[in-house]
Design an enzyme around this catalytic site. Structure first.
Site, PDB file in Angstrom:
ATOM      1  N   TRP A 275       5.633 -13.181   4.400  1.00 48.92           N
ATOM      2  CA  TRP A 275       7.296 -12.464   4.012  1.00 48.92           C
ATOM      3  C   TRP A 275       8.145 -13.423   4.551  1.00 48.92           C
ATOM      4  O   TRP A 275       8.941 -13.862   3.672  1.00 48.92           O
ATOM      5  CB  TRP A 275       7.292 -11.028   4.392  1.00 48.92           C
ATOM      6  CG  TRP A 275       6.156 -10.380   3.286  1.00 48.92           C
ATOM      7  CD1 TRP A 275       4.985  -9.498   3.923  1.00 48.92           C
ATOM      8  CD2 TRP A 275       5.996 -10.143   2.248  1.00 48.92           C
ATOM      9  NE1 TRP A 275       4.514  -9.065   2.971  1.00 48.92           N
ATOM     10  CE2 TRP A 275       4.865  -9.486   1.600  1.00 48.92           C
ATOM     11  CE3 TRP A 275       6.780 -10.662   0.919  1.00 48.92           C
ATOM     12  CZ2 TRP A 275       4.569  -9.116   0.488  1.00 48.92           C
ATOM     13  CZ3 TRP A 275       6.399 -10.242  -0.134  1.00 48.92           C
ATOM     14  CH2 TRP A 275       5.456  -9.500  -0.621  1.00 48.92           C
TER      15      TRP A 275
ATOM     16  N   ASP B 201      13.916  -8.381   8.373  1.00 50.59           N
ATOM     17  CA  ASP B 201      13.449  -7.794   7.496  1.00 50.59           C
ATOM     18  C   ASP B 201      12.588  -6.727   7.922  1.00 50.59           C
ATOM     19  O   ASP B 201      11.494  -7.010   8.710  1.00 50.59           O
ATOM     20  CB  ASP B 201      12.411  -8.770   6.380  1.00 50.59           C
ATOM     21  CG  ASP B 201      11.486  -7.891   5.538  1.00 50.59           C
ATOM     22  OD1 ASP B 201      11.678  -6.837   5.429  1.00 50.59           O
ATOM     23  OD2 ASP B 201      10.769  -8.826   4.979  1.00 50.59           O
TER      24      ASP B 201
ATOM     25  N   LYS C 257       7.385   1.884   1.851  1.00 47.16           N
ATOM     26  CA  LYS C 257       6.498   2.174   2.851  1.00 47.16           C
ATOM     27  C   LYS C 257       6.663   3.325   3.739  1.00 47.16           C
ATOM     28  O   LYS C 257       5.622   4.192   3.596  1.00 47.16           O
ATOM     29  CB  LYS C 257       6.314   0.815   3.664  1.00 47.16           C
ATOM     30  CG  LYS C 257       5.626  -0.359   2.745  1.00 47.16           C
ATOM     31  CD  LYS C 257       6.215  -1.731   3.313  1.00 47.16           C
ATOM     32  CE  LYS C 257       6.381  -2.778   2.107  1.00 47.16           C
ATOM     33  NZ  LYS C 257       5.049  -3.022   1.518  1.00 47.16           N
TER      34      LYS C 257
END
Ligand code: PLP
Length: 369
Positions: free
Chosen positions: A106, A175, A199
């Site tokens: 990511w 992030d 999530k």
């Protein structure tokens, strides 16, 4: 013993608390006596305003967000933020340069996206594999960088920071898509934090951005207006139609987190759950193997192989089949790394985790040579 209930260990979209789903079901057709669903509600209505404002005040309370930070609810997911961050912030300093820590899929994607808008400096030697966080003593931070960026929890590789990077005054951006509200954080150390909701805090569609006020108003002229933090902050995230239902689900999840003790209580539980699985891996004499350095193993996503270091295909297939018979789903590792991965987000209970731990022990006994 076979279990009837399905236990979802998916990496996202992921398990939601049962009580949240029941409440959403109850309110689906007739929200708060209005005779319509949130799905049908105007984002300009007073009722939706109450929902979005409540989501914000809960977030502020749960994370103790200082007053000089704006909270935005945007579309475009975490990937949208890979672009929004440089579009809004790489122009903070003349050099248009940003420092990136690349510790998994990511952050690598985020760095690649940022290259479109300025110079990107990867601050540490390139990693052979995403199984550790390079020691901060090996980082070369650029004091003229507009910001330093990192991904606090790499969902695919199971690598999590248990410290906040030191940047010598340069704006820090994180992030936190896959560990947001899984533990307390000190927001004041960051210029910006973002997290997709799907999530730990809700369903797909909405991304939370927490941004310090002085960082607004520096967007490049190419920045699409829907991604412009200043515009969205001024319009209470209502420049255009927001993902109303996802904001509503998030409000329910945030209430659930609050009623269950907040981020500190989540951290205690997440420590317990992840230790339960790592202990089995570490005491299995190499039958289960987690490639991640123990110093940065994620409490949220635990990747592991079965049978040997690089995984025994036949045993891994059998492991998944047996898990499925017990109602345990989404344990297959990300396609780029293979093996298994269990995600232990806030809504996954101790009981769910104990069921997996039991199964891992039984499977080990049956198949260890
Ligand atoms: N960042 C992290 C840490 C993620 O785990 C993901 C997706 O799983 C993303 C960003 C991308 O999110 P999205 O699919 O919402 O764009």
């Amino acid at each position: 013993m076979e279990q009837k209930q399905t236990i979802n260990f998916g990496a996202g979209p992921a398990k939601l608390p049962q009580s949240v789903l029941l409440q959403a079901q109850k309110e689906l057709l007739n929200y708060s006596g209005l005779g319509i669903s949130v799905l049908e509600m105007s984002h300009r209505s007073a009722d939706f305003n109450k929902i979005i404002n409540k989501s914000e005040s809960l977030l502020r309370e749960l994370l103790d967000i200082p007053d000089n930070y704006k909270v935005l609810f945007l579309q475009g997911g975490g990937s949208g933020q890979f672009s929004a961050v440089p579009l809004n912030l790489i122009g903070l300093k003349e050099d248009r340069c940003a420092d990136y820590l690349v510790t998994g899929t990511w952050s690598a994607k985020a760095a690649k996206e940022a290259e479109k808008y300025g110079k990107v400096n990867i601050v540490h030697p390139k990693l052979e594999s995403y199984t550790k966080i390079p020691d901060p003593s090996s980082w070369t931070l650029n004091p003229s960088a507009s910001y330093v960026y990192y991904c606090c929890n790499e969902t695919v590789h199971g690598v999590e920071y248990n410290f906040t990077p030191e940047t010598n005054g340069v704006v820090l951006i994180s992030d936190m898509s896959s560990n947001f509200l899984s533990r307390p954080i000190d927001v004041s150390k960051f210029g910006l934090i973002f997290a997709g909701a799907q999530k730990n805090i809700g369903s797909a569609g909405v991304t939370v951005v927490i941004v310090r006020e002085d960082l607004l108003g520096h967007a490049l002229k190419e920045c699409p207006i829907v991604l412009d933090y200043k515009v969205q902050a001024e319009m209470n995230s209502l420049y255009n139609t927001p993902p109303c239902f996802s904001v509503y689900i998030m409000r329910l999840v945030l209430e659930w987190i609050k009623n269950n003790g907040g981020s500190a209580a989540m951290e205690t539980l997440n420590k317990q759950k992840s230790s339960m699985i790592y202990e089995i891996i570490d005491s299995s004499n190499g039958f289960y193997v987690c490639p991640v350095d123990p110093s940065c193993r994620s409490r949220m996503n635990v990747p592991f192989h079965v049978g040997k270091k690089e995984g025994d295909d036949a045993l891994e297939k059998k492991f998944l089949e047996g898990a499925s018979k017990r109602g345990m789903i989404s344990l297959k590792g990300h396609r780029s790394v293979g093996g298994m991965r269990t995600s232990l987000y806030n809504a996954v209970t101790l009981e769910d985790t104990a069921a997996l731990a039991d199964y891992m022990k039984v499977f080990l006994k049956e198949h260890q040579l």
